[in-house]
Write a protein that holds these residues in place. Structure first.
Motif, PDB file in Angstrom:
ATOM      1  N   GLY A  43       0.825  -1.321  -0.144  1.00 42.67           N
ATOM      2  CA  GLY A  43      -0.096  -0.042  -0.078  1.00 42.67           C
ATOM      3  C   GLY A  43       0.787   1.264   0.024  1.00 42.67           C
ATOM      4  N   ILE A  44       0.306   2.197  -0.786  1.00 42.67           N
ATOM      5  CA  ILE A  44       0.959   3.438  -0.504  1.00 42.67           C
ATOM      6  C   ILE A  44      -0.041   4.662  -0.226  1.00 42.67           C
ATOM      7  N   ASN A  45       0.118   5.391   0.984  1.00 44.60           N
ATOM      8  CA  ASN A  45      -0.906   6.434   1.483  1.00 44.60           C
ATOM      9  C   ASN A  45      -0.047   7.573   1.190  1.00 44.60           C
ATOM     10  N   PHE A  46      -0.904   8.531   0.172  1.00 41.72           N
ATOM     11  CA  PHE A  46      -0.486   9.813  -0.309  1.00 41.72           C
ATOM     12  C   PHE A  46      -1.123  11.091   0.423  1.00 41.72           C
ATOM     13  N   TYR A  47      -0.705  12.090   1.252  1.00 38.93           N
ATOM     14  CA  TYR A  47      -1.210  12.923   2.074  1.00 38.93           C
ATOM     15  C   TYR A  47      -0.851  14.222   1.518  1.00 38.93           C
ATOM     16  N   THR A  48      -1.932  15.016   1.023  1.00 37.49           N
ATOM     17  CA  THR A  48      -2.059  16.242   0.519  1.00 37.49           C
ATOM     18  C   THR A  48      -2.978  17.053   0.919  1.00 37.49           C
ATOM     19  N   ALA A  49      -3.252  18.223   0.023  1.00 31.16           N
ATOM     20  CA  ALA A  49      -4.452  19.199   0.197  1.00 31.16           C
ATOM     21  C   ALA A  49      -4.775  19.864  -1.265  1.00 31.16           C
ATOM     22  N   ARG A  50      -6.075  20.013  -1.635  1.00 27.28           N
ATOM     23  CA  ARG A  50      -6.157  20.503  -3.004  1.00 27.28           C
ATOM     24  C   ARG A  50      -5.787  21.914  -2.774  1.00 27.28           C
ATOM     25  N   ILE A  51      -4.916  22.494  -3.672  1.00 29.94           N
ATOM     26  CA  ILE A  51      -4.350  23.889  -3.640  1.00 29.94           C
ATOM     27  C   ILE A  51      -5.204  24.946  -4.120  1.00 29.94           C
ATOM     28  N   SER A  52      -4.797  26.223  -3.811  1.00 32.26           N
ATOM     29  CA  SER A  52      -5.624  27.487  -3.972  1.00 32.26           C
ATOM     30  C   SER A  52      -4.833  28.036  -5.561  1.00 32.26           C
ATOM     31  N   GLY A  53      -5.426  28.445  -6.518  1.00 30.34           N
ATOM     32  CA  GLY A  53      -4.961  29.277  -7.527  1.00 30.34           C
ATOM     33  C   GLY A  53      -4.863  30.677  -7.279  1.00 30.34           C
ATOM     34  N   ARG A  54      -4.991  30.995  -6.226  1.00 28.86           N
ATOM     35  CA  ARG A  54      -4.777  32.717  -5.804  1.00 28.86           C
ATOM     36  C   ARG A  54      -3.418  33.036  -6.272  1.00 28.86           C
ATOM     37  N   GLY A  81      -6.094  16.890   3.388  1.00 32.64           N
ATOM     38  CA  GLY A  81      -6.072  17.905   4.493  1.00 32.64           C
ATOM     39  C   GLY A  81      -6.813  19.176   4.047  1.00 32.64           C
ATOM     40  N   SER A  82      -6.465  20.189   4.406  1.00 38.74           N
ATOM     41  CA  SER A  82      -7.045  21.610   4.054  1.00 38.74           C
ATOM     42  C   SER A  82      -5.907  22.417   3.600  1.00 38.74           C
ATOM     43  N   PHE A  83      -6.281  23.237   2.564  1.00 42.06           N
ATOM     44  CA  PHE A  83      -5.267  24.200   2.146  1.00 42.06           C
ATOM     45  C   PHE A  83      -5.964  25.645   2.419  1.00 42.06           C
ATOM     46  N   GLN A  84      -5.259  26.341   3.018  1.00 38.85           N
ATOM     47  CA  GLN A  84      -5.755  27.881   3.838  1.00 38.85           C
ATOM     48  C   GLN A  84      -4.958  29.096   3.062  1.00 38.85           C
ATOM     49  N   VAL A  85      -5.682  30.020   2.183  1.00 35.12           N
ATOM     50  CA  VAL A  85      -4.949  31.203   1.780  1.00 35.12           C
ATOM     51  C   VAL A  85      -5.555  32.263   2.272  1.00 35.12           C
ATOM     52  N   SER A  86      -4.898  33.139   3.199  1.00 39.49           N
ATOM     53  CA  SER A  86      -5.449  34.161   3.787  1.00 39.49           C
ATOM     54  C   SER A  86      -4.186  35.516   3.957  1.00 39.49           C
ATOM     55  N   THR A 109       9.193  54.398   7.377  1.00 42.34           N
ATOM     56  CA  THR A 109       9.537  52.749   7.465  1.00 42.34           C
ATOM     57  C   THR A 109       8.380  52.258   8.112  1.00 42.34           C
ATOM     58  N   PRO A 110       7.860  51.388   7.361  1.00 42.70           N
ATOM     59  CA  PRO A 110       6.654  50.755   7.842  1.00 42.70           C
ATOM     60  C   PRO A 110       7.161  49.501   8.778  1.00 42.70           C
ATOM     61  N   LYS A 111       6.302  48.996   9.948  1.00 45.90           N
ATOM     62  CA  LYS A 111       6.458  48.088  10.867  1.00 45.90           C
ATOM     63  C   LYS A 111       5.705  46.867  10.369  1.00 45.90           C
ATOM     64  N   PHE A 112       4.635  47.051   9.880  1.00 42.64           N
ATOM     65  CA  PHE A 112       3.642  46.018   9.647  1.00 42.64           C
ATOM     66  C   PHE A 112       3.384  45.915   8.097  1.00 42.64           C
ATOM     67  N   VAL A 113       2.992  44.932   7.467  1.00 37.35           N
ATOM     68  CA  VAL A 113       2.787  44.636   5.993  1.00 37.35           C
ATOM     69  C   VAL A 113       1.774  43.452   6.014  1.00 37.35           C
ATOM     70  N   SER A 114       0.848  43.519   4.942  1.00 35.17           N
ATOM     71  CA  SER A 114      -0.213  42.545   4.682  1.00 35.17           C
ATOM     72  C   SER A 114       0.442  41.654   3.827  1.00 35.17           C
ATOM     73  N   VAL A 115       0.581  40.305   3.942  1.00 31.31           N
ATOM     74  CA  VAL A 115       1.172  39.434   3.149  1.00 31.31           C
ATOM     75  C   VAL A 115      -0.126  38.452   2.698  1.00 31.31           C
ATOM     76  N   VAL A 116       0.355  37.497   1.690  1.00 29.21           N
ATOM     77  CA  VAL A 116      -0.462  36.401   1.665  1.00 29.21           C
ATOM     78  C   VAL A 116       0.047  35.130   2.331  1.00 29.21           C
ATOM     79  N   LYS A 117      -0.625  34.573   3.236  1.00 32.60           N
ATOM     80  CA  LYS A 117      -0.077  33.424   4.015  1.00 32.60           C
ATOM     81  C   LYS A 117      -0.597  31.969   3.353  1.00 32.60           C
ATOM     82  N   VAL A 118       0.181  31.095   3.035  1.00 37.11           N
ATOM     83  CA  VAL A 118      -0.341  29.905   2.759  1.00 37.11           C
ATOM     84  C   VAL A 118       0.031  28.919   3.611  1.00 37.11           C
ATOM     85  N   GLU A 119      -1.164  28.222   3.952  1.00 34.40           N
ATOM     86  CA  GLU A 119      -1.035  27.176   5.141  1.00 34.40           C
ATOM     87  C   GLU A 119      -1.755  25.796   4.541  1.00 34.40           C
TER      88      GLU A 119
END
Length: 217
Positions: A43-54, A81-86, A109-119
């Protein structure tokens, strides 16, 4: 030895495949090529998540084609599992570091910035739980894990020390994480076998569908 393979899909991709031409990977061929001949793969068990196209709009389609190709392998099961983009506000290093380097710092000089986080969530937990369950129920005589994720150290320890089963770490990197390497009974490397373990192009499914390797691969 009756052997079950546990594949950390994202770890395999980012550690061994992303920057190569070997993404069209046949996991059964890879395992047969890289493991000893006395391993009977049941047997082969493959663990992944369906990814986002963002970030890359073509990625979900490419992944879908590959998952369908994997489904043609007898005895292979896919676990999702689950794929989260925020959007997340993240604190920046001070002073700012730019690539390519800038001669002067932007003001103010900025101290914070909004980023796309992929988990990706759930895959390592699913892999660890299934690995321990199968070992304690004696569904196999030998386990093989493809990962370099140290979050899986405890499941590996349970298999080797508590269930008393041999475990091979099939490493996607040249230098495996020391925690994983220390726990595994055997350590082997998959990189020499990637080129000879590719699917044909196209893959023909049982219904006659032709699955062509994505052009960007």
């Amino acid at each position: 030895m009756k052997t079950i393979i546990y594949v950390d899909g994202f770890n395999l991709y980012y550690r061994a495949l992303k920057k190569t031409n070997f993404k069209w990977l046949n996991l059964m061929a890879l395992c047969e090529a890289s493991l000893p001949k006395d391993c009977e793969i049941i047997g082969i068990n493959f663990y992944t998540a369906r990814i986002s196209g963002r970030i890359d709009p073509s990625s979900p389609k490419d992944q879908h084609i590959y998952l369908k190709a994997l489904a043609t392998i007898p005895g292979l099961s896919q676990h999702f599992g689950s794929f989260q983009v925020s959007d997340k506000l993240m604190y920046l290093t001070q002073p700012l570091v730019f690539s390519p380097k800038l001669k002067t710092q932007p003001l103010p000089t900025p101290k914070f910035v909004s980023v796309v986080k992929v988990e990706e969530k759930g895959s390592d937990v699913n892999l660890g739980v299934h690995l321990v369950r199968d070992a304690l129920l004696r569904k196999m005589e030998h386990a093989v894990v493809i990962t370099n994720d140290t979050d899986l150290c405890e499941p590996l320890r349970i298999v080797v020390e508590d269930a008393k089963l041999p475990l091979t770490l099939l490493s996607p990197v040249a230098k495996p994480a020391k925690g994983l390497e220390k726990l595994a009974t055997f350590v082997r490397h998959l990189s020499p076998y990637l080129g000879v373990s590719q699917f044909p192009d196209p893959v023909i499914t049982s219904t006659g569908e032709q699955l062509e390797k994505p052009k960007s691969w």
